[in-house]
Design a protein around this motif. Structure first.
Motif, short mmCIF file in Angstrom:
data_model
loop_
_atom_site.label_atom_id
_atom_site.label_comp_id
_atom_site.label_asym_id
_atom_site.label_seq_id
_atom_site.Cartn_x
_atom_site.Cartn_y
_atom_site.Cartn_z
N VAL A 10 21.64 3.60 -8.38
CA VAL A 10 21.80 3.48 -7.10
C VAL A 10 21.48 4.56 -6.07
N THR A 11 21.76 5.87 -6.92
CA THR A 11 21.59 7.02 -6.24
C THR A 11 20.06 7.84 -6.36
N GLU A 12 19.29 7.14 -7.54
CA GLU A 12 17.84 7.55 -7.99
C GLU A 12 17.46 7.03 -6.96
N PHE A 13 17.95 5.44 -7.14
CA PHE A 13 16.88 4.23 -5.67
C PHE A 13 17.22 5.23 -4.73
N THR A 14 18.52 5.01 -4.36
CA THR A 14 18.87 5.98 -2.67
C THR A 14 17.08 7.08 -2.67
N MET A 15 17.97 7.74 -3.24
CA MET A 15 16.70 9.20 -2.65
C MET A 15 15.56 9.02 -2.81
N TRP A 16 14.88 8.47 -4.22
CA TRP A 16 13.51 7.84 -4.11
C TRP A 16 13.08 7.48 -2.93
N ARG A 17 14.03 6.27 -1.57
CA ARG A 17 13.17 5.82 -1.14
C ARG A 17 13.47 6.92 0.53
N SER A 18 14.42 8.11 0.66
CA SER A 18 14.60 8.51 1.55
C SER A 18 14.11 9.74 1.51
N ARG A 19 13.03 9.72 -0.06
CA ARG A 19 11.62 11.19 -0.07
C ARG A 19 10.26 10.26 1.06
N TRP A 20 10.27 8.64 0.98
CA TRP A 20 9.34 8.62 1.64
C TRP A 20 9.51 8.47 3.43
N SER A 21 10.81 9.12 4.27
CA SER A 21 10.99 9.25 5.51
C SER A 21 10.74 10.07 6.38
N ALA A 22 10.66 10.93 4.95
CA ALA A 22 9.53 12.51 6.03
C ALA A 22 8.20 12.35 5.76
N VAL A 23 7.62 11.55 5.68
CA VAL A 23 5.96 11.14 5.20
C VAL A 23 5.24 10.09 6.14
N GLU A 24 4.06 10.40 6.68
CA GLU A 24 4.27 9.02 7.51
C GLU A 24 3.07 7.63 6.80
N LYS A 25 3.85 6.74 7.39
CA LYS A 25 3.33 5.15 6.80
C LYS A 25 2.00 5.45 6.24
N SER A 26 1.13 6.35 7.44
CA SER A 26 -0.59 5.87 6.94
C SER A 26 -0.57 6.48 5.78
N SER A 27 0.23 7.05 5.36
CA SER A 27 -0.71 7.84 3.71
C SER A 27 0.83 7.01 3.06
N TRP A 28 1.49 5.96 2.93
CA TRP A 28 2.39 4.87 1.59
C TRP A 28 1.50 4.60 1.27
N PRO A 29 2.21 4.87 -0.37
CA PRO A 29 1.33 3.97 -1.04
C PRO A 29 1.39 2.61 -1.12
N THR A 30 0.32 1.45 -1.76
CA THR A 30 0.82 0.34 -1.59
C THR A 30 0.57 -0.87 -2.55
N THR A 31 -0.21 0.30 -3.57
CA THR A 31 -0.13 -0.82 -5.51
C THR A 31 0.99 0.15 -5.48
N ILE A 32 1.13 -0.53 -6.86
CA ILE A 32 1.69 0.32 -8.59
C ILE A 32 1.39 1.27 -8.86
N LEU A 33 -0.06 1.21 -9.02
CA LEU A 33 -0.98 2.27 -9.59
C LEU A 33 -0.64 3.27 -9.49
N ASP A 34 -0.92 3.12 -7.43
CA ASP A 34 -0.98 4.67 -6.84
C ASP A 34 0.54 5.18 -6.50
N THR A 35 1.86 3.91 -6.74
CA THR A 35 3.02 4.86 -6.72
C THR A 35 3.46 5.63 -7.48
N TYR A 36 3.38 4.89 -8.73
CA TYR A 36 3.33 5.65 -10.29
C TYR A 36 2.81 6.76 -9.92
N GLU A 37 1.32 7.33 -9.64
CA GLU A 37 0.99 8.95 -9.42
C GLU A 37 1.21 9.54 -8.15
N GLN A 38 1.99 8.73 -7.61
CA GLN A 38 2.74 9.99 -6.74
C GLN A 38 4.45 9.90 -7.03
#
Length: 346
Positions: free
Chosen positions: A229-257
């Protein structure tokens, strides 16, 4: 059977037992060539002592034509999905989206008045092969089929053929692809573009399924799935500081980042990315074996068979310079093994 005219060329396709797309194509081409199939069967029926052609001709009535038109119309909608499920590079999330789209399209065929166009196509095809519009004989008591109350032939075939077959296809969608949607929901929980639609509860089925695999991995340091749960929460919080236009949309892109700071998340993303969408990839190896292990190579050893299978399956790698040099060196070694009448080295 072949048929050709100045702009196209068609051949009756074999009804494959394993290739789904081939089944779609076989039926669509058969419907297109039906007048020529009738012509060929008529000529064969005139031969002496040939009753098979005559029996086939008798089975091609108006009910058969309507069923063929309905099947062709629905398989035209499902054919792109079959192609995607048999593709080499595709992920389960993409396929789940396509499955939902095709399911909604087939559902709309039942709700909208589409049968009239299909029925008119069946009448047109019947006129080409001299089959008139008709309905099967009705009786007060039927033991092999239902008596569908209707006032017109169109209404009869709508109730007897079109609606039952659509309901069967929709039920098969629910039965065969329900697990896809559950797995896709778990995948979405880790992809930033879907954070607004998912929560940790969507991950629960996957964590329960892979519980032993994750806990037994000493590199992850996970004692229980609740510790994630802790790592899951940190993972979602990590993307709050990134612009939504730069968010990955696929599994492979997410894995690479995904950085090593999130080991469990990276492991889950890797597992999701490598999940087979269907058995088509594994079945390709069976088709390859038919070409490699023929009756002339029945005594081939396992190591050589595996090597030839890899070379045949991944033949696109043969264009690599390193592979080409390696193959050339193998040929050189083989040619120098013993004296030969002809030189292998040019």
């Amino acid at each position: 059977m072949k048929w050709s005219h100045p702009h196209s060329y068609y051949r009756l396709h074999k009804f494959s037992d394993t290739r789904w797309v081939e089944r779609h194509d076989a039926l669509i081409v058969f419907k297109r060539l039906l007048p020529y199939v009738i012509e060929a069967l008529t000529d064969i029926a005139s031969w002496k002592n040939d009753g098979n052609a005559r029996s086939l001709l008798k089975k091609i009535d108006f009910e058969f034509i309507v069923s063929l038109s309905v099947l062709s119309a629905i398989l035209t909608e499902t054919r792109p999905l079959s192609q995607q499920l048999q593709a080499v590079s595709t992920d389960m999330l993409e396929c789940s989206t396509q499955i939902k789209s095709v399911h909604e399209k087939v559902q709309s065929l039942r709700e909208n008045d589409v049968f009239d166009a299909v029925y008119q196509d069946a009448i047109k095809l019947g006129l080409e092969i001299n089959v008139n519009e008709s309905v099967p004989r009705l009786a007060n008591r039927q033991s092999h089929r239902s008596n569908h109350p209707s006032s017109t032939p169109s209404e009869y075939y709508r109730r007897a053929v079109f609606i039952p077959f659509l309901d069967f296809v929709l039920s098969q969608f629910e039965e065969r692809f329900s697990d896809y949607h559950a797995t896709a929901s778990s995948m979405c929980s880790l992809i930033p573009s879907y954070f607004h639609k998912t929560s940790f509860d969507d991950m629960a089925p996957s964590l329960l399924l892979y519980k032993n695999f994750l806990i037994n991995d000493s590199m992850l340091g996970l004692d229980d799935t609740h510790d994630y749960v802790t790592e899951f929460t940190m993972w979602r919080s990590r993307w709050s500081a990134v612009e939504k236009s730069s968010w990955p949309t696929t599994i492979l892109d997410t894995y690479e980042q995904c950085s090593p700071n999130y080991p469990v998340t990276k492991k889950l993303l890797l597992m999701y990315a490598t999940l087979p969408v269907s058995s088509a990839t594994a079945e390709r190896s069976f088709s390859t074996l038919n070409h490699i292990k023929s009756y002339r190579r029945a005594t081939m050893g396992e190591d050589r068979l595996n090597g030839l299978a890899k070379v045949c399956i991944h033949r696109q790698l043969s264009n690599n310079d390193v592979i080409q040099n390696f193959v050339t060196s193998i040929i050189d070694i083989f040619s120098k093994k013993k004296k030969r009448r002809k030189e292998f080295i040019i």
